[in-house]
Design a protein around this motif. Structure first.
Motif, PDB file in Angstrom:
ATOM      1  N   PRO A   1       0.773  -1.067   0.531  1.00  0.00           N
ATOM      2  CA  PRO A   1      -0.074   0.115  -0.121  1.00  0.00           C
ATOM      3  C   PRO A   1       1.006   0.974   0.099  1.00  0.00           C
ATOM      4  CG  PRO A   1      -0.492  -1.199   2.142  1.00  0.00           C
ATOM      5  CD  PRO A   1       0.719  -1.857   1.151  1.00  0.00           C
ATOM      6  N   GLN A   2       1.636   0.961   0.303  1.00  0.00           N
ATOM      7  CA  GLN A   2       3.201   2.246   0.187  1.00  0.00           C
ATOM      8  C   GLN A   2       3.003   2.970  -1.181  1.00  0.00           C
ATOM      9  OE1 GLN A   2       6.514   0.952   2.168  1.00  0.00           O
ATOM     10  NE2 GLN A   2       5.885   2.205   3.926  1.00  0.00           N
ATOM     11  N   LEU A   3       3.293   1.699  -1.742  1.00  0.00           N
ATOM     12  CA  LEU A   3       3.145   2.593  -3.441  1.00  0.00           C
ATOM     13  C   LEU A   3       1.564   3.205  -4.199  1.00  0.00           C
ATOM     14  CD1 LEU A   3       3.381  -1.106  -5.323  1.00  0.00           C
ATOM     15  CD2 LEU A   3       5.333   0.024  -4.942  1.00  0.00           C
TER      16      LEU A   3
ATOM     17  N   THR B   1       0.523   5.554  -1.867  1.00  0.00           N
ATOM     18  CA  THR B   1       0.715   7.041  -1.482  1.00  0.00           C
ATOM     19  C   THR B   1       2.303   7.662  -1.820  1.00  0.00           C
ATOM     20  OG1 THR B   1       0.771   5.499   0.808  1.00  0.00           O
ATOM     21  CG2 THR B   1       2.006   7.671   1.501  1.00  0.00           C
TER      22      THR B   1
ATOM     23  N   PHE C   1       9.368   8.395   0.647  1.00  0.00           N
ATOM     24  CA  PHE C   1       9.149   6.800  -0.587  1.00  0.00           C
ATOM     25  C   PHE C   1      10.095   7.863  -2.266  1.00  0.00           C
ATOM     26  CE2 PHE C   1       5.228   7.516   1.714  1.00  0.00           C
ATOM     27  CZ  PHE C   1       5.530   6.282   2.350  1.00  0.00           C
TER      28      PHE C   1
ATOM     29  N   LEU D   1      10.880   0.617  -3.292  1.00  0.00           N
ATOM     30  CA  LEU D   1       9.784   0.020  -2.545  1.00  0.00           C
ATOM     31  C   LEU D   1       9.387  -1.038  -3.302  1.00  0.00           C
ATOM     32  CD1 LEU D   1       6.575   2.631  -2.386  1.00  0.00           C
ATOM     33  CD2 LEU D   1       8.217   2.090  -0.540  1.00  0.00           C
ATOM     34  N   LYS D   2       9.186  -1.898  -2.831  1.00  0.00           N
ATOM     35  CA  LYS D   2       8.400  -3.343  -2.496  1.00  0.00           C
ATOM     36  C   LYS D   2       7.599  -3.722  -3.528  1.00  0.00           C
ATOM     37  CE  LYS D   2      13.126  -6.245  -0.874  1.00  0.00           C
ATOM     38  NZ  LYS D   2      13.074  -6.507  -0.134  1.00  0.00           N
ATOM     39  N   GLU D   3       7.496  -4.481  -4.208  1.00  0.00           N
ATOM     40  CA  GLU D   3       6.238  -4.447  -4.753  1.00  0.00           C
ATOM     41  C   GLU D   3       5.324  -5.638  -4.245  1.00  0.00           C
ATOM     42  OE1 GLU D   3       3.463  -4.255  -7.551  1.00  0.00           O
ATOM     43  OE2 GLU D   3       4.618  -2.553  -8.186  1.00  0.00           O
TER      44      GLU D   3
ATOM     45  N   LEU E   1       2.519  -6.971  -1.124  1.00  0.00           N
ATOM     46  CA  LEU E   1       2.634  -6.764   0.259  1.00  0.00           C
ATOM     47  C   LEU E   1       3.392  -7.182   1.651  1.00  0.00           C
ATOM     48  CD1 LEU E   1      -0.312  -5.280   1.682  1.00  0.00           C
ATOM     49  CD2 LEU E   1      -1.483  -7.703   1.988  1.00  0.00           C
TER      50      LEU E   1
ATOM     51  N   PHE F   1       5.278  -4.731   2.862  1.00  0.00           N
ATOM     52  CA  PHE F   1       5.218  -4.131   3.348  1.00  0.00           C
ATOM     53  C   PHE F   1       4.742  -4.816   5.531  1.00  0.00           C
ATOM     54  CE2 PHE F   1       1.073  -1.482   5.649  1.00  0.00           C
ATOM     55  CZ  PHE F   1       2.041  -0.338   5.979  1.00  0.00           C
TER      56      PHE F   1
END
Lengths: 129, 240
Positions: free
Chosen positions: A77-79, A81, B87, B92-94, B96, B99
């Motif tokens: 979900p940070q993607l 953001t 960010f 970022l890794k895709e 879930l 995270f």
């Protein structure tokens, strides 16, 4: 004092851990494990009560539904953001560019108008001041 | 055919103007008061703008208006620079699971597969508003299980996700080397105090290990440089 979100996170993590432990107990159930299982089930109820208590502390936190779509698709979900920040920044730059262009256009227009209509522009400037 | 179409248009045309009784042709007076108009009636009615300048408005920001526009760096204005750099800096890794590294089980698959989507929770809200009460002994009797392993078809949840690199966010819970979701020994998670203690203990244990390692290295270096030992380890010394 931790924040309401941290409290909720801790409670949820403990709840998940509890469920994980129940899974281990039931995956190869032993008769002597019944009392432990009962205890764990009761602690599930307690965990839910704790989470329920915390809801008033996080009622003002709004989550975009698009974030849920990301999670449902198994994506980070940070993607979302990051995407929002990138879009906001791009739009901000675009609007700033437009505003700067209009400012330049205005000063250029005033300059040219004062050449052609010096009296009117002098009046205009006097009113503006 | 054509007349039918016109009739249809007539049917749907609004009975009254969306602007009310105002004519769109005649411009309205400026609320700012800078516009002065002279309306002359008679044989040839006309509207003459007698004010200094037509369409002159107050410049933005002069009348105590909020000056916040896109010309400002809104990221800085709202104090989001930290989030931006966070960010923007890293990729970022895709998945879930990157995270939520502590979550047991496989979480990277689409939720539709097992009807566990968050969207479905919103679409079909669960029953709420009832008090959560501990189960009575009679209710707990419903959870009396038969001894033995689970049937094959229910064991799929025991599958562990593939090993992942440890992320910095990883705070606690799983012991070293054991990927999340792998069955680690049970611990009492119901008490937050013991929960916290466990993590602290684990951390201390890791610190101790590191300290010992550093000490050992230091010792080795010392031995190398000291003239007494001549760079030889005790085991390499010739026997007297």
């Amino acid at each position: 004092m931790s924040s309401p979100l941290e409290n909720l996170e801790t409670q949820l993590e403990m709840f998940i851990e509890n469920v994980r432990q129940i899974r281990i107990i039931v995956s190869d159930f032993q008769p002597q494990g019944q009392s432990v299982l009962n205890q764990k089930i009761q602690s599930l109820v307690t965990g839910l009560q704790e989470v329920d208590k915390l809801k008033s502390q996080v009622h003002d936190i709004h989550v975009p539904t698009e974030v849920f779509d990301y999670i449902d698709q198994g994506r980070n979900p940070q993607l979302y953001t990051k995407d929002c920040i990138d879009k906001a920044l791009a739009k901000n730059e675009e609007v700033k560019g437009k505003i700067d262009s209009y400012k330049r256009f205005k000063s250029h227009l005033l300059q040219e108008l004062s050449k052609t209509f010096p009296n009117e522009i002098a009046k205009y400037k006097a009113i503006r001041e | 055919m054509m007349s039918d179409q016109f009739r249809k248009v007539e049917q749907y045309s609004p009975k009254s103007s969306p602007r009310g009784a105002r004519s769109p042709v005649v411009p309205r007076q400026d609320s700012s008061g800078t516009l002065k108009t002279t309306i002359s009636l008679g044989k040839n009615p006309s509207i003459v703008h007698s004010g200094p300048f037509y369409l002159m408005k107050e410049p933005p920001g002069s009348a105590g208006e909020c000056d916040l526009t896109g010309a400002t760096n809104l990221m800085a204005y709202y104090g989001l620079e930290h989030s931006y750099s966070k960010f923007n800096g890293k990729k970022l890794k895709e998945s879930l699971s990157s995270f939520l590294p502590n979550l047991p089980g496989i979480v990277d698959g689409p939720g539709q597969e097992d009807n566990s989507t968050l969207g479905s929770v919103i679409a079909k809200r669960p029953i709420g508003g009832k008090e959560l009460l501990p189960l009575t002994s009679a209710q707990l009797a419903g959870f009396r299980l038969h001894p033995g392993p689970l049937p094959e078809q229910y064991r799929y949840v025991s599958a562990t996700p593939p090993k992942r690199h440890k992320s910095k966010h990883k705070k606690h819970k799983h012991k070293d080397g054991a990927p999340p979701g792998q069955d680690t020994p049970l611990q009492d998670s119901s008490n937050p105090d013991t929960y916290e203690k466990k993590h602290k203990k684990q951390k201390r244990h890791e610190d101790d290990k590191e300290r010992k390692k550093r000490k050992k290295e230091k010792k080795r270096k010392k031995q190398k440089h000291s003239p007494e030992h001549g760079g030889l380890t005790p085991s390499q010394h010739p026997a007297p």
